[in-house]
Design a protein around this motif. Structure first.
Motif, PDB file in Angstrom:
ATOM      1  N   LEU A  46       0.814  -1.219   0.000  1.00  0.00           N
ATOM      2  CA  LEU A  46       0.000   0.000   0.000  1.00  0.00           C
ATOM      3  C   LEU A  46       0.847   1.269   0.000  1.00  0.00           C
ATOM      4  O   LEU A  46       0.359   2.330  -0.400  1.00  0.00           O
ATOM      5  N   GLU A  47       2.115   1.167   0.409  1.00  0.00           N
ATOM      6  CA  GLU A  47       2.996   2.334   0.429  1.00  0.00           C
ATOM      7  C   GLU A  47       3.710   2.571  -0.905  1.00  0.00           C
ATOM      8  O   GLU A  47       4.386   3.576  -1.069  1.00  0.00           O
ATOM      9  N   ILE A  48       3.527   1.668  -1.864  1.00  0.00           N
ATOM     10  CA  ILE A  48       4.150   1.841  -3.178  1.00  0.00           C
ATOM     11  C   ILE A  48       3.436   2.980  -3.905  1.00  0.00           C
ATOM     12  O   ILE A  48       2.216   2.964  -4.057  1.00  0.00           O
ATOM     13  N   ALA A  49       4.219   3.976  -4.338  1.00  0.00           N
ATOM     14  CA  ALA A  49       3.642   5.115  -5.058  1.00  0.00           C
ATOM     15  C   ALA A  49       3.129   4.651  -6.423  1.00  0.00           C
ATOM     16  O   ALA A  49       3.768   3.854  -7.102  1.00  0.00           O
ATOM     17  N   VAL A  50       1.961   5.136  -6.790  1.00  0.00           N
ATOM     18  CA  VAL A  50       1.341   4.769  -8.056  1.00  0.00           C
ATOM     19  C   VAL A  50       1.252   6.004  -8.939  1.00  0.00           C
ATOM     20  O   VAL A  50       0.819   7.063  -8.491  1.00  0.00           O
ATOM     21  N   GLU A  51       1.683   5.868 -10.186  1.00  0.00           N
ATOM     22  CA  GLU A  51       1.560   6.959 -11.133  1.00  0.00           C
ATOM     23  C   GLU A  51       0.204   6.864 -11.820  1.00  0.00           C
ATOM     24  O   GLU A  51      -0.292   5.766 -12.075  1.00  0.00           O
ATOM     25  N   HIS A  52      -0.373   7.993 -12.117  1.00  0.00           N
ATOM     26  CA  HIS A  52      -1.646   8.057 -12.816  1.00  0.00           C
ATOM     27  C   HIS A  52      -1.462   8.885 -14.081  1.00  0.00           C
ATOM     28  O   HIS A  52      -1.819  10.061 -14.120  1.00  0.00           O
ATOM     29  N   PRO A  53      -0.884   8.285 -15.139  1.00  0.00           N
ATOM     30  CA  PRO A  53      -0.590   9.072 -16.335  1.00  0.00           C
ATOM     31  C   PRO A  53      -1.823   9.669 -16.991  1.00  0.00           C
ATOM     32  O   PRO A  53      -1.740  10.705 -17.636  1.00  0.00           O
ATOM     33  N   GLY A  54      -2.965   9.079 -16.827  1.00  0.00           N
ATOM     34  CA  GLY A  54      -4.188   9.627 -17.400  1.00  0.00           C
ATOM     35  C   GLY A  54      -4.676  10.867 -16.682  1.00  0.00           C
ATOM     36  O   GLY A  54      -5.556  11.568 -17.159  1.00  0.00           O
ATOM     37  N   GLU A  55      -4.106  11.162 -15.529  1.00  0.00           N
ATOM     38  CA  GLU A  55      -4.521  12.328 -14.751  1.00  0.00           C
ATOM     39  C   GLU A  55      -3.452  13.411 -14.730  1.00  0.00           C
ATOM     40  O   GLU A  55      -3.690  14.507 -14.249  1.00  0.00           O
ATOM     41  N   ASP A  56      -2.267  13.116 -15.265  1.00  0.00           N
ATOM     42  CA  ASP A  56      -1.162  14.068 -15.251  1.00  0.00           C
ATOM     43  C   ASP A  56      -0.981  14.634 -16.656  1.00  0.00           C
ATOM     44  O   ASP A  56      -0.357  14.023 -17.499  1.00  0.00           O
ATOM     45  N   PHE A  57      -1.550  15.804 -16.903  1.00  0.00           N
ATOM     46  CA  PHE A  57      -1.482  16.390 -18.231  1.00  0.00           C
ATOM     47  C   PHE A  57      -0.509  17.565 -18.291  1.00  0.00           C
ATOM     48  O   PHE A  57      -0.604  18.411 -19.152  1.00  0.00           O
ATOM     49  N   GLU A  58       0.464  17.597 -17.376  1.00  0.00           N
ATOM     50  CA  GLU A  58       1.466  18.660 -17.392  1.00  0.00           C
ATOM     51  C   GLU A  58       2.518  18.421 -18.468  1.00  0.00           C
ATOM     52  O   GLU A  58       3.169  19.341 -18.914  1.00  0.00           O
ATOM     53  N   THR A  59       2.709  17.168 -18.870  1.00  0.00           N
ATOM     54  CA  THR A  59       3.730  16.829 -19.846  1.00  0.00           C
ATOM     55  C   THR A  59       3.078  16.476 -21.169  1.00  0.00           C
ATOM     56  O   THR A  59       2.189  15.631 -21.221  1.00  0.00           O
ATOM     57  N   ASN A  60       3.528  17.126 -22.239  1.00  0.00           N
ATOM     58  CA  ASN A  60       3.025  16.832 -23.568  1.00  0.00           C
ATOM     59  C   ASN A  60       3.997  15.876 -24.235  1.00  0.00           C
ATOM     60  O   ASN A  60       5.157  16.215 -24.468  1.00  0.00           O
ATOM     61  N   LEU A  61       3.552  14.679 -24.533  1.00  0.00           N
ATOM     62  CA  LEU A  61       4.411  13.675 -25.130  1.00  0.00           C
ATOM     63  C   LEU A  61       4.320  13.667 -26.656  1.00  0.00           C
ATOM     64  O   LEU A  61       4.869  12.791 -27.311  1.00  0.00           O
ATOM     65  N   ASP A  62       3.661  14.650 -27.230  1.00  0.00           N
ATOM     66  CA  ASP A  62       3.543  14.745 -28.679  1.00  0.00           C
ATOM     67  C   ASP A  62       4.918  14.975 -29.294  1.00  0.00           C
ATOM     68  O   ASP A  62       5.687  15.819 -28.836  1.00  0.00           O
ATOM     69  N   ASN A  63       5.241  14.224 -30.329  1.00  0.00           N
ATOM     70  CA  ASN A  63       6.506  14.377 -31.028  1.00  0.00           C
ATOM     71  C   ASN A  63       6.213  14.980 -32.396  1.00  0.00           C
ATOM     72  O   ASN A  63       5.744  14.286 -33.298  1.00  0.00           O
ATOM     73  N   PRO A  64       6.501  16.274 -32.587  1.00  0.00           N
ATOM     74  CA  PRO A  64       6.164  16.908 -33.858  1.00  0.00           C
ATOM     75  C   PRO A  64       7.092  16.521 -35.008  1.00  0.00           C
ATOM     76  O   PRO A  64       6.829  16.861 -36.155  1.00  0.00           O
ATOM     77  N   GLN A  65       8.183  15.825 -34.729  1.00  0.00           N
ATOM     78  CA  GLN A  65       9.106  15.415 -35.785  1.00  0.00           C
ATOM     79  C   GLN A  65       8.560  14.216 -36.550  1.00  0.00           C
ATOM     80  O   GLN A  65       8.026  13.296 -35.953  1.00  0.00           O
ATOM     81  N   PRO A  66       8.704  14.223 -37.886  1.00  0.00           N
ATOM     82  CA  PRO A  66       8.236  13.070 -38.652  1.00  0.00           C
ATOM     83  C   PRO A  66       9.062  11.829 -38.333  1.00  0.00           C
ATOM     84  O   PRO A  66      10.243  11.909 -38.061  1.00  0.00           O
ATOM     85  N   MET A  67       8.395  10.707 -38.339  1.00  0.00           N
ATOM     86  CA  MET A  67       9.051   9.433 -38.114  1.00  0.00           C
ATOM     87  C   MET A  67       9.313   8.778 -39.463  1.00  0.00           C
ATOM     88  O   MET A  67       8.703   9.145 -40.462  1.00  0.00           O
ATOM     89  N   GLY A  68      10.203   7.787 -39.479  1.00  0.00           N
ATOM     90  CA  GLY A  68      10.490   7.074 -40.727  1.00  0.00           C
ATOM     91  C   GLY A  68       9.221   6.512 -41.345  1.00  0.00           C
ATOM     92  O   GLY A  68       8.430   5.880 -40.671  1.00  0.00           O
ATOM     93  N   GLY A  69       9.019   6.768 -42.625  1.00  0.00           N
ATOM     94  CA  GLY A  69       7.813   6.290 -43.305  1.00  0.00           C
ATOM     95  C   GLY A  69       6.661   7.266 -43.270  1.00  0.00           C
ATOM     96  O   GLY A  69       5.670   7.074 -43.967  1.00  0.00           O
ATOM     97  N   ASP A  70       6.736   8.323 -42.453  1.00  0.00           N
ATOM     98  CA  ASP A  70       5.677   9.336 -42.414  1.00  0.00           C
ATOM     99  C   ASP A  70       5.704  10.154 -43.691  1.00  0.00           C
ATOM    100  O   ASP A  70       6.752  10.440 -44.264  1.00  0.00           O
ATOM    101  N   VAL A  71       4.533  10.548 -44.169  1.00  0.00           N
ATOM    102  CA  VAL A  71       4.434  11.411 -45.331  1.00  0.00           C
ATOM    103  C   VAL A  71       4.530  12.856 -44.830  1.00  0.00           C
ATOM    104  O   VAL A  71       3.768  13.269 -43.949  1.00  0.00           O
ATOM    105  N   VAL A  72       5.515  13.587 -45.367  1.00  0.00           N
ATOM    106  CA  VAL A  72       5.714  14.983 -44.962  1.00  0.00           C
ATOM    107  C   VAL A  72       5.067  15.874 -46.005  1.00  0.00           C
ATOM    108  O   VAL A  72       5.365  15.786 -47.182  1.00  0.00           O
ATOM    109  N   ARG A  73       4.154  16.709 -45.563  1.00  0.00           N
ATOM    110  CA  ARG A  73       3.442  17.630 -46.473  1.00  0.00           C
ATOM    111  C   ARG A  73       3.840  19.047 -46.157  1.00  0.00           C
ATOM    112  O   ARG A  73       3.892  19.446 -45.012  1.00  0.00           O
ATOM    113  N   HIS A  74       4.135  19.785 -47.183  1.00  0.00           N
ATOM    114  CA  HIS A  74       4.521  21.189 -46.990  1.00  0.00           C
ATOM    115  C   HIS A  74       3.460  22.114 -47.497  1.00  0.00           C
ATOM    116  O   HIS A  74       2.738  21.931 -48.349  1.00  0.00           O
TER     117      HIS A  74
END
Length: 74
Positions: A46-74
């Protein structure tokens, strides 16, 4: 409800679980009842700390860089 008779602290099977401490995590059909060998292990669990990633919206994990195979549109 699912039932686990393996103490998550020691990973030992709990013999005679109805005479040992337990916790219930979750609700309904997806709940799990977890048995412990003793109260000390239950307390440690019960003393083990639990993370709640669905409730922590302070960090944006969006990666705006294209990944291999992504279509890049200009």
């Amino acid at each position: 409800m699912r039932i686990s008779t393996r103490d998550p602290i020691t990973l030992n099977d709990v013999p005679d679980p109805e005479n040992h401490p337990y916790v219930i995590e979750g609700e309904g059909d997806s709940a799990i009842k977890i048995y412990f060998e003793n109260e000390e292990n239950k307390k440690a669990y019960l003393e083990i700390a639990v993370e709640h990633p669905g409730e922590d919206f302070e960090t944006n994990l969006d990666n705006p860089q294209p990944m291999g195979g992504d279509v890049v549109r200009h």
